[in-house]
Write an enzyme that holds these catalytic residues in place. Structure first.
Site, PDB file in Angstrom:
ATOM      1  N   GLU A  23      -0.007   3.131  10.374  1.00 34.80           N
ATOM      2  CA  GLU A  23      -1.440   3.152  10.019  1.00 34.80           C
ATOM      3  C   GLU A  23      -2.227   4.179  10.856  1.00 34.80           C
ATOM      4  OE1 GLU A  23      -3.384  -0.269   8.615  1.00 34.80           O
ATOM      5  OE2 GLU A  23      -1.509  -1.334   8.263  1.00 34.80           O
ATOM      6  N   GLY A  24      -1.554   5.300  11.101  1.00 36.52           N
ATOM      7  CA  GLY A  24      -2.134   6.383  11.888  1.00 36.52           C
ATOM      8  C   GLY A  24      -1.650   6.286  13.316  1.00 36.52           C
TER       9      GLY A  24
ATOM     10  N   GLY B 258      -7.465  -1.492   7.919  1.00 38.93           N
ATOM     11  CA  GLY B 258      -6.068  -1.723   8.301  1.00 38.93           C
ATOM     12  C   GLY B 258      -5.862  -1.537   9.792  1.00 38.93           C
ATOM     13  N   ARG B 259      -6.565  -0.553  10.344  1.00 39.34           N
ATOM     14  CA  ARG B 259      -6.403  -0.259  11.777  1.00 39.34           C
ATOM     15  C   ARG B 259      -6.963  -1.388  12.629  1.00 39.34           C
ATOM     16  NH1 ARG B 259      -7.556   6.134  10.433  1.00 39.34           N
ATOM     17  NH2 ARG B 259      -5.432   6.484   9.666  1.00 39.34           N
TER      18      ARG B 259
ATOM     19  N   PHE C 293       0.872  -1.184   0.000  1.00 35.87           N
ATOM     20  CA  PHE C 293       0.000   0.000   0.000  1.00 35.87           C
ATOM     21  C   PHE C 293       0.903   1.226   0.000  1.00 35.87           C
ATOM     22  CE2 PHE C 293      -2.531   2.961   2.786  1.00 35.87           C
ATOM     23  CZ  PHE C 293      -3.751   2.957   2.126  1.00 35.87           C
TER      24      PHE C 293
ATOM     25  N   LEU D 189      10.144  -9.347  34.563  1.00 34.68           N
ATOM     26  CA  LEU D 189      11.301 -10.250  34.414  1.00 34.68           C
ATOM     27  C   LEU D 189      12.606  -9.607  34.861  1.00 34.68           C
ATOM     28  CD1 LEU D 189       9.218 -11.816  32.526  1.00 34.68           C
ATOM     29  CD2 LEU D 189      11.262 -12.698  31.404  1.00 34.68           C
ATOM     30  N   GLY D 190      12.589  -8.313  35.098  1.00 32.61           N
ATOM     31  CA  GLY D 190      13.800  -7.627  35.558  1.00 32.61           C
ATOM     32  C   GLY D 190      14.937  -7.815  34.566  1.00 32.61           C
ATOM     33  N   GLY D 191      16.094  -8.195  35.060  1.00 34.21           N
ATOM     34  CA  GLY D 191      17.285  -8.364  34.207  1.00 34.21           C
ATOM     35  C   GLY D 191      17.028  -9.349  33.076  1.00 34.21           C
TER      36      GLY D 191
HETATM   37  N1  COS Z   1     -13.843   6.580   5.077  1.00 35.85           N
HETATM   38  C1  COS Z   1     -14.245   7.168   3.929  1.00 35.85           C
HETATM   39  N2  COS Z   1     -14.016   8.472   3.652  1.00 35.85           N
HETATM   40  C2  COS Z   1     -13.357   9.189   4.590  1.00 35.85           C
HETATM   41  C3  COS Z   1     -12.917   8.648   5.796  1.00 35.85           C
HETATM   42  C4  COS Z   1     -13.185   7.278   6.024  1.00 35.85           C
HETATM   43  N3  COS Z   1     -12.799   6.684   7.149  1.00 35.85           N
HETATM   44  N4  COS Z   1     -12.284   9.588   6.513  1.00 35.85           N
HETATM   45  C5  COS Z   1     -12.338  10.711   5.791  1.00 35.85           C
HETATM   46  N5  COS Z   1     -12.999  10.468   4.624  1.00 35.85           N
HETATM   47  C6  COS Z   1     -13.315  11.443   3.567  1.00 35.85           C
HETATM   48  C7  COS Z   1     -14.050  12.631   4.157  1.00 35.85           C
HETATM   49  O1  COS Z   1     -15.438  12.366   4.217  1.00 35.85           O
HETATM   50  C8  COS Z   1     -13.697  13.700   3.152  1.00 35.85           C
HETATM   51  O2  COS Z   1     -14.511  13.500   2.008  1.00 35.85           O
HETATM   52  P1  COS Z   1     -15.100  14.690   1.063  1.00 35.85           P
HETATM   53  O3  COS Z   1     -14.223  14.716  -0.126  1.00 35.85           O
HETATM   54  O4  COS Z   1     -16.455  14.243   0.711  1.00 35.85           O
HETATM   55  O5  COS Z   1     -15.046  15.963   1.831  1.00 35.85           O
HETATM   56  C9  COS Z   1     -12.274  13.362   2.776  1.00 35.85           C
HETATM   57  O6  COS Z   1     -12.095  11.977   3.058  1.00 35.85           O
HETATM   58  C10 COS Z   1     -11.232  14.172   3.513  1.00 35.85           C
HETATM   59  O7  COS Z   1     -11.388  13.959   4.883  1.00 35.85           O
HETATM   60  P2  COS Z   1     -10.702  14.903   5.973  1.00 35.85           P
HETATM   61  O8  COS Z   1     -11.085  16.313   5.662  1.00 35.85           O
HETATM   62  O9  COS Z   1     -11.011  14.357   7.322  1.00 35.85           O
HETATM   63  O10 COS Z   1      -9.148  14.735   5.621  1.00 35.85           O
HETATM   64  P3  COS Z   1      -7.839  15.327   6.292  1.00 35.85           P
HETATM   65  O11 COS Z   1      -6.905  15.769   5.239  1.00 35.85           O
HETATM   66  O12 COS Z   1      -8.212  16.330   7.356  1.00 35.85           O
HETATM   67  O13 COS Z   1      -7.138  14.056   6.969  1.00 35.85           O
HETATM   68  C11 COS Z   1      -6.683  12.375   8.634  1.00 35.85           C
HETATM   69  C12 COS Z   1      -7.721  13.279   7.937  1.00 35.85           C
HETATM   70  C13 COS Z   1      -5.642  13.158   9.412  1.00 35.85           C
HETATM   71  C14 COS Z   1      -7.512  11.549   9.585  1.00 35.85           C
HETATM   72  C15 COS Z   1      -5.998  11.489   7.568  1.00 35.85           C
HETATM   73  O14 COS Z   1      -5.117  12.222   6.788  1.00 35.85           O
HETATM   74  C16 COS Z   1      -5.257  10.312   8.187  1.00 35.85           C
HETATM   75  O15 COS Z   1      -5.844   9.288   8.530  1.00 35.85           O
HETATM   76  N6  COS Z   1      -3.917  10.464   8.308  1.00 35.85           N
HETATM   77  C17 COS Z   1      -3.075   9.339   8.731  1.00 35.85           C
HETATM   78  C18 COS Z   1      -2.664   8.563   7.540  1.00 35.85           C
HETATM   79  C19 COS Z   1      -2.184   7.210   7.897  1.00 35.85           C
HETATM   80  O16 COS Z   1      -2.807   6.485   8.665  1.00 35.85           O
HETATM   81  N7  COS Z   1      -1.093   6.837   7.290  1.00 35.85           N
HETATM   82  C20 COS Z   1      -0.529   5.538   7.468  1.00 35.85           C
HETATM   83  C21 COS Z   1      -0.362   4.916   6.125  1.00 35.85           C
HETATM   84  S1  COS Z   1      -0.098   3.220   6.175  1.00 35.85           S
HETATM   85  S2  COS Z   1       1.450   2.937   7.337  1.00 35.85           S
END
Ligand code: COS
Length: 384
Positions: A363-364, A242-243, A122, A338-340
């Site tokens: 994943e956030g 994923g979460r 991903f 378990l200490g040491g």
């Molecule tokens: N499912 C479906 N759609 C979603 C959603 C979800 N869970 N969460 C948000 N959306 C949609 C919103 O509805 C919005 O849609 P519209 O286009 O209709 O407005 C759009 O996505 C943008 O949402 P939002 O404004 O909340 O986006 P942000 O840029 O503020 O970001 C966070 C929100 C911070 C929560 C997001 O960027 C995030 O999860 N960041 C972490 C990323 C991550 O986990 N990375 C790890 C990668 S794998 S190691």
């Protein structure tokens, strides 16, 4: 928590037998070698564990997300690294194809992925776009021959060194922020894809995290996943699943650490009695147990929502947040019990301690889960 069906009981017994007889004895070596465990993943594929919630139609095991969560917990209780590989492949690569792919895309990609013959990855995160995923720079443009050209750089991509199929997120115009982002299905052998060396990490050794560069990669139009501009919503919906996988992994790590600490506390005698009889240790173990069980309940609640087809955002984030913090706290206290001996490699607990940390980051991060939860409860129709 619900009763398992007969089919699920059989499946979880298979997972437990594999974990006990094959994975647990290998886990230390996987950590020490820090090399992607090809043979272990091949066996997971044979057992149907790389396509657990893929319907039989696409050659998957046709099981529920509920069972998938239990299986990821089992796997991670022995090897968090293998838990990462399974979770990133299943939740982050297989699921979006299942949910957003066309029949032709599913037919082409899902059977080899469900059997573990094609590993998935991903590609969302970038060097400068982690928590702020919508700020990504990897760009695409329409190609003259009705396809797309993709250029940019991704970072920390799990499974990238072995992956065949990638879900890649790219923008056509950064000024549109998330609305400019589309998702693409990419064969990692396509010319212009360059996978860098796996990062040297604190934990989850063997689960590769690599930089991936795209240098004017051509993609035919059939590679678009969903509609143009839907990429960010696809990424967020995918991360909701994923979460759950990572939360289940965290429960597994916590359980592995707890079991080792409890067994030690029952047999280690100091001042003439087993240390579990000292309140300081017994209460520590009691707290660990309670939080592990609470974490598992959140994970399974989120998985049930996913199985029902509903949006699991709230429970996915609660499960990820609580289970990750429980994993870190449990592993830290288990080392203390378990200490040491907790601090040396022979006793394996230090591996759980190192592995636990990532669950609070990828994943956030925990901060992002709190942000997601705070955003959810601001909604007018919010209800538990
Ligand atoms: N499912 C479906 N759609 C979603 C959603 C979800 N869970 N969460 C948000 N959306 C949609 C919103 O509805 C919005 O849609 P519209 O286009 O209709 O407005 C759009 O996505 C943008 O949402 P939002 O404004 O909340 O986006 P942000 O840029 O503020 O970001 C966070 C929100 C911070 C929560 C997001 O960027 C995030 O999860 N960041 C972490 C990323 C991550 O986990 N990375 C790890 C990668 S794998 S190691």
């Amino acid at each position: 928590m619900r009763e398992l069906t007969q089919e699920e009981q059989l499946a979880i017994q298979t997972v437990r037998a594999f974990v006990k007889n094959e994975l647990a004895p290998m886990a230390k070596k996987i950590d020490e070698d820090d090399v992607f465990p090809v043979e272990t993943v091949r066996k997971l594929g044979e057992l149907g564990l790389m396509g657990m919630f893929v319907p039989n139609e696409w050659e998957g095991a046709g099981l529920s997300h509920y069972l998938y969560a239990l299986a990821v917990e089992e796997i991670s209780s022995a090897s968090a690294a293998v838990g990462t590989i399974v979770s990133a492949h299943s939740s982050l690569a297989v699921w979006p194809i299942l949910r957003f792919g066309t029949d032709a895309q599913k037919k082409r990609l899902l059977p080899p992925m469900a059997k573990g013959e094609a590993i998935g990855c991903f590609c969302l995160t970038e060097p400068e776009a982690g928590s702020d995923a919508a700020n990504l720079k990897t760009s695409y443009s329409k190609h003259a021959s009705d396809g797309y050209t993709l250029s940019g750089a991704k970072a920390f991509i799990t499974n990238a060194s072995r992956a065949k199929t990638a879900i890649v997120f790219a923008t056509k115009d950064r000024s549109l922020r998330h609305r400019g982002i589309s998702a693409f299905l990419l064969d990692m052998e396509t010319p212009g894809v360059l996978v860098g060396k796996p990062e040297k990490k604190l934990g989850i050794h063997g689960a590769d995290s690599c930089p991936v560069d795209f240098d004017e990669v051509f993609l035919p139009k059939e590679c678009l996943l969903g509609n143009e501009g839907d990429g960010f919503r696809i990424a967020m919906a995918t991360l909701d699943g994923g979460r759950i996988g990572i939360a289940a992994q965290a429960v597994g790590i916590a359980r592995g650490a707890f079991e080792r600490a409890a067994a030690y506390a029952r047999t280690r005698a100091q001042f003439g009695r087993p240390i579990v009889e000292f309140q300081a240790i017994g209460w520590m173990l009691a707290d660990m147990l309670t939080k592990i069980e609470a974490s598992r309940m959140l994970v399974l609640r989120a998985a049930e929502l996913k199985d029902s087809g509903g949006r699991s955002t709230l429970y996915s984030s609660m499960a990820k947040l609580f289970a990750a913090e429980t994993a870190m706290e449990t592993a830290t206290k288990a080392v203390q019990v378990l200490g040491g001996y907790g601090y040396i490699k022979d006793y394996e607990l230090e591996r759980f301690f190192r592995d636990a940390k990532i669950t609070e980051i990828y994943e956030g991060s925990s901060e992002i889960q709190r942000l997601v939860l705070a955003n959810e409860l601001k909604k007018e129709n919010f209800a538990l």
